[in-house]
Structure formats: structure tokens, C-alpha cells
Design an enzyme around this catalytic site. Structure first.
Site, PDB file in Angstrom:
ATOM      1  N   ILE A   1       0.750  -1.302  -0.023  1.00 12.72           N
ATOM      2  CA  ILE A   1      -0.081  -0.141  -0.088  1.00 12.72           C
ATOM      3  C   ILE A   1       0.710   1.196  -0.005  1.00 12.72           C
ATOM      4  O   ILE A   1       0.608   2.270  -0.695  1.00 12.72           O
ATOM      5  CB  ILE A   1      -1.044  -0.168   1.070  1.00 12.72           C
ATOM      6  CG1 ILE A   1      -1.772  -1.271   1.139  1.00 12.72           C
ATOM      7  CG2 ILE A   1      -1.662   1.075   1.435  1.00 12.72           C
ATOM      8  CD1 ILE A   1      -2.748  -1.147   2.293  1.00 12.72           C
TER       9      ILE A   1
ATOM     10  N   TYR B   1      -3.201  -9.132  16.035  1.00  4.72           N
ATOM     11  CA  TYR B   1      -2.911  -7.870  15.224  1.00  4.72           C
ATOM     12  C   TYR B   1      -3.887  -6.917  15.388  1.00  4.72           C
ATOM     13  O   TYR B   1      -3.775  -5.738  15.346  1.00  4.72           O
ATOM     14  CB  TYR B   1      -3.045  -8.689  13.682  1.00  4.72           C
ATOM     15  CG  TYR B   1      -3.161  -7.605  12.727  1.00  4.72           C
ATOM     16  CD1 TYR B   1      -2.121  -7.164  12.107  1.00  4.72           C
ATOM     17  CD2 TYR B   1      -4.347  -7.481  12.035  1.00  4.72           C
ATOM     18  CE1 TYR B   1      -2.174  -6.028  11.337  1.00  4.72           C
ATOM     19  CE2 TYR B   1      -4.564  -6.524  11.117  1.00  4.72           C
ATOM     20  CZ  TYR B   1      -3.118  -5.906  10.497  1.00  4.72           C
ATOM     21  OH  TYR B   1      -3.284  -4.932   9.492  1.00  4.72           O
TER      22      TYR B   1
HETATM   23  C1  UD1 Z   1      -7.010  -8.628   5.879  1.00  8.22           C
HETATM   24  C2  UD1 Z   1      -5.623  -8.078   6.029  1.00  8.22           C
HETATM   25  C3  UD1 Z   1      -5.093  -7.063   7.242  1.00  8.22           C
HETATM   26  C4  UD1 Z   1      -6.163  -6.112   7.515  1.00  8.22           C
HETATM   27  C5  UD1 Z   1      -7.626  -6.829   7.325  1.00  8.22           C
HETATM   28  C6  UD1 Z   1      -8.779  -5.648   7.247  1.00  8.22           C
HETATM   29  C7  UD1 Z   1      -3.843  -9.160   4.446  1.00  8.22           C
HETATM   30  C8  UD1 Z   1      -2.772 -10.193   4.496  1.00  8.22           C
HETATM   31  N1  UD1 Z   1      -4.411  -9.014   5.566  1.00  8.22           N
HETATM   32  O1  UD1 Z   1      -7.120  -9.737   6.870  1.00  8.22           O
HETATM   33  O2  UD1 Z   1      -3.896  -6.617   7.121  1.00  8.22           O
HETATM   34  O3  UD1 Z   1      -6.034  -5.366   8.515  1.00  8.22           O
HETATM   35  O4  UD1 Z   1      -7.773  -7.707   6.107  1.00  8.22           O
HETATM   36  O5  UD1 Z   1     -10.053  -6.207   7.104  1.00  8.22           O
HETATM   37  O6  UD1 Z   1      -4.396  -8.424   3.457  1.00  8.22           O
HETATM   38  N2  UD1 Z   1      -8.184 -17.211   3.080  1.00  8.22           N
HETATM   39  C9  UD1 Z   1      -8.293 -18.484   2.159  1.00  8.22           C
HETATM   40  N3  UD1 Z   1      -7.347 -18.728   1.673  1.00  8.22           N
HETATM   41  C10 UD1 Z   1      -6.076 -18.074   1.300  1.00  8.22           C
HETATM   42  C11 UD1 Z   1      -5.913 -17.105   2.268  1.00  8.22           C
HETATM   43  C12 UD1 Z   1      -6.736 -16.536   2.919  1.00  8.22           C
HETATM   44  O7  UD1 Z   1      -9.300 -18.742   2.241  1.00  8.22           O
HETATM   45  O8  UD1 Z   1      -5.210 -18.664   0.808  1.00  8.22           O
HETATM   46  C13 UD1 Z   1      -9.266 -16.653   3.762  1.00  8.22           C
HETATM   47  C14 UD1 Z   1      -8.809 -16.266   5.171  1.00  8.22           C
HETATM   48  O9  UD1 Z   1      -8.969 -17.266   6.182  1.00  8.22           O
HETATM   49  C15 UD1 Z   1      -9.777 -15.253   5.473  1.00  8.22           C
HETATM   50  C16 UD1 Z   1      -9.885 -14.593   4.109  1.00  8.22           C
HETATM   51  O10 UD1 Z   1      -9.469 -15.323   3.195  1.00  8.22           O
HETATM   52  O11 UD1 Z   1     -11.212 -15.810   5.896  1.00  8.22           O
HETATM   53  C17 UD1 Z   1      -9.200 -13.424   4.094  1.00  8.22           C
HETATM   54  O12 UD1 Z   1      -7.763 -13.474   4.505  1.00  8.22           O
HETATM   55  P1  UD1 Z   1      -6.705 -12.424   4.391  1.00  8.22           P
HETATM   56  O13 UD1 Z   1      -6.563 -12.115   2.964  1.00  8.22           O
HETATM   57  O14 UD1 Z   1      -5.596 -12.932   4.903  1.00  8.22           O
HETATM   58  O15 UD1 Z   1      -7.324 -11.234   5.185  1.00  8.22           O
HETATM   59  P2  UD1 Z   1      -7.875 -10.963   6.691  1.00  8.22           P
HETATM   60  O16 UD1 Z   1      -7.251 -11.971   7.600  1.00  8.22           O
HETATM   61  O17 UD1 Z   1      -9.263 -10.507   6.417  1.00  8.22           O
END
Ligand code: UD1
Length: 314
Positions: A16, A146
């Protein structure tokens, strides 16, 4: 903007941060970047590095911060260890960078007479309250180290405004995605993971049943809101949601991406992740009111631009 001010972007070599830096540079602003290159990457700023000042340093190091804030008018504080699961695995690192680092930054900013700090807060602060839109006046309920750390940062911002008169604005980001988001770590954001996995012809992993939802926000919207937050008089001392007010489940996200990429790959379902939130959707009326913010780029357009970028760069 345009007032010969010096801008500091902490984490300016990160995903970002580098987009904020690029926009400032394109507007002809003077920009300094502080980054320890732990999750940030030199290549993120390579195209405009001749037009910025780069300081290799860490927000946990008060001395490096003193140097970085000298002469600065506005700070965009993007430096952080951004992952929910990483904070579960490494709570000490999360605390040191996200709590102590932010505290150090505010102290250094106060001492240097910085005008304003725009802070990258997180929608994870809301936790699991209801399934509806998250509003800033709801009581926070963090579910991971976090989320706690990012919330503490907000409280410190507000207190520094009240007690020391340092102007601060906290923007609660909702799941930001776009070009330059690093897909290579197990902690990477889900869109970067899905896109690069599909482009490789591999099976994406879904943690849980895929019916959890997010308000996926294209990075250009985040840059625009940050620049507005640096200027708006009404935003001082406030906490403001930053999303696009669009609910998308992971299953929907994956099928949208398969459509764009032209694949039809069955995902692998895995157990849910510790600290995960079920639903996260932003009410953005405060951003509209205080910042004049309206989403510039919606999910579909953002996903297409992101897929294009990964095709060309990864
Ligand atoms: C994200 C941000 C975080 C931010 C928050 C605000 C990232 C890495 N993290 O967290 O900094 O403060 O949003 O809302 O951008 N998942 C899958 N498969 C994967 C990876 C993730 O199913 O391969 C799922 C996770 O379990 C979760 C969702 O996708 O339910 C989103 O995960 P992720 O992109 O890591 O973001 P957040 O945990 O929501």
C-alpha cells in the site's frame, strides 16, 4: 498538496505504501520513505526511486525515526506487520512493530512538529459484532493480536491529537488488494494467493466453508482516501472506515477470478484459520461525509487490473 511540503511514507516500499508514494511523486510532491525492507521490497519503488529519498530503517528504532521525521509536514504511516495469522504465530513481533512502532512514530512526530499523521488502521478491530455493516461508533471487539495492536494504534493517535495537538486520522482499511501485493508468503492476502495459484493452474486453498465475506477494496481507493485524509479539517482525531461497501464471499471471489482468468479449478477446503472474522463489510458514510470519499474503482474492475498485473509481473 502542492504546498512544497515534505511527506514521509513509513512502509513506503510495501504494497500500500508504494502506491501512496507513487501517487505523491506523480503529483510532484517531495517524498521520503522509511522502510526496513522486511516485508517491503525494493522493486516496489524501483520505477520512481530517483525521485524520492529512501531511508533504510525500522519504526522500532527511535533513532531512525528521528531522522525520518525531520522537516516532515505529513506522515502516512503504513509500516506494519500486516497479517492476522502471523500475529497469532508471532505475537511479540506484532506487538513490537504495530504497537511500539506506532507509538514511537507518534512520539517522534510530536517532537519534530509534524502537522499530521494519517494512520493505517484495520477493520479487524471490529471483530465479530453482527453480520451487518460495520460502523465506526460500534464498540470494537478484536479477535487477534493483530487487531488489538492496530486498535491500540488508533487509540494512541486519538490521544496524541487530544493531549498534544498532533493532527491524526485513522483509516480502518477493509481487505486491500491490487498490484504489488506480495503473494509469496503463507500470510499473504487472499486475492494475491488466489490469482497467482490460478495462473499457475494449481488449486486455491479456502480456509473454512468459503462463505465468510469481505469488503475487498482496490488499492487506488485507499490512496485517494489517504490523500483526502491528509487535507480534511473535519477528519482530525477521527476513525474512518475505508472500504467500498460491497460484500463478497470467498466462494464468490474465487468464481469471479476464475471467470476473469478463464479457469475452472476446484478449490481445496481446509479448516478455518484461528483469529479469522466471519463477515466484514464497511459502512462508508463517515468517509463520504468527512473526506468526500466515493469508491473510484469497484471489485470487478480492480480484480481485472490486478490479474493483468500478476500476469505481467509474477
Ligand atoms: C486482511 C488484511 C489485514 C487487514 C484486514 C482488514 C492481509 C494479508 N491482511 O485480513 O492486514 O487489516 O484484512 O480487514 O491483507 N483465506 C483463504 N485462503 C487463502 C488465504 C486466505 O481462504 O489462501 C481466507 C482467510 O481465512 C480469510 C479470508 O480469506 O477468511 C481473508 O484473508 P486475508 O486475505 O488474509 O485477510 P484478513 O485476514 O481478512
Amino acid at each position: 498538496m502542492g504546498k512544497n511540503r515534505l511527506y514521509l511514507v513509513t512502509g513506503g516500499a510495501g504494497f500500500i505504501g508504494s502506491h501512496i508514494v507513487e501517487t505523491l511523486v506523480n503529483r510532484g510532491e517531495k517524498v521520503r520513505v522509511l522502510d526496513n525492507l522486511m516485508t517491503g521490497k525494493h522493486e516496489n519503488i524501483a520505477n520512481f526511486e530517483d525521485r524520492i529519498e529512501f531511508i533504510l530503517g525500522d519504526i522500532r528504532d527511535f533513532k531512525a525515526l528521528g531522522k525520518a521525521v525531520d522537516g516532515v509536514d505529513t506522515i502516512f504511516h503504513e509500516a506494519a506487520i500486516p497479517s492476522v495469522p502471523r500475529s497469532v504465530e508471532e505475537p511479540q513481533l506484532n506487538h513490537d512493530s504495530n504497537v511500539n512502532g506506532t507509538f514511537n512514530l507518534l512520539l517522534a512526530a510530536r517532537d519534530a512538529g509534524v502537522r499530521r499523521v494519517v494512520y493505517a488502521a484495520s477493520s479487524s478491530a471490529y471483530g465479530e459484532i453482527g453480520t451487518g455493516e460495520k460502523k465506526e461508533d460500534q464498540l470494537p471487539s478484536p479477535l487477534s493480536p493483530y487487531a488489538v495492536a492496530k486498535l491500540v494504534g488508533e487509540y494512541y493517535c486519538q490521544v496524541f491529537t487530544r493531549v498534544y495537538g498532533l493532527e491524526t486520522v485513522s483509516l480502518r482499511y477493509f481487505n486491500v488488494f491490487g498490484p504489488r501485493q506480495d503473494p509469496s508468503s503463507p500470510y499473504s492476502g487472499v486475492i494475491s494467493k488466489f490469482v497467482t495459484t490460478l495462473l499457475n493452474g494449481d488449486r486455491p486453498m479456502i480456509f473454512g466453508d468459503g462463505e465468510q465475506s469481505r469488503d475487498f477494496t482496490y488499492v487506488a481507493n485507499v490512496v485517494d482516501a489517504n490523500i483526502r485524509a491528509a487535507e480534511s479539517a473535519d477528519a482530525v482525531g477521527e476513525v474512518i472506515n475505508l472500504g467500498v461497501n460491497q460484500r463478497t464471499t470467498l466462494n464468490q471471489l474465487l468464481s469471479e477470478l476464475q471467470k476473469i482468468i478463464g479457469t475452472n479449478i476446484t478449490p481445496q477446503y481446509e479448516p478455518p484459520r484461528a483469529g479469522d472474522i466471519r463477515h466484514s463489510l464497511a459502512d462508508i458514510s463517515r468517509a463520504e461525509k468527512l473526506l468526500g470519499f466515493k469508491p473510484l474503482i469497484g471489485l470487478e474492475e480492480g480484480l481485472k487490473a490486478t490479474v493483468d498485473w500478476y500476469r505481467r509481473n509474477v
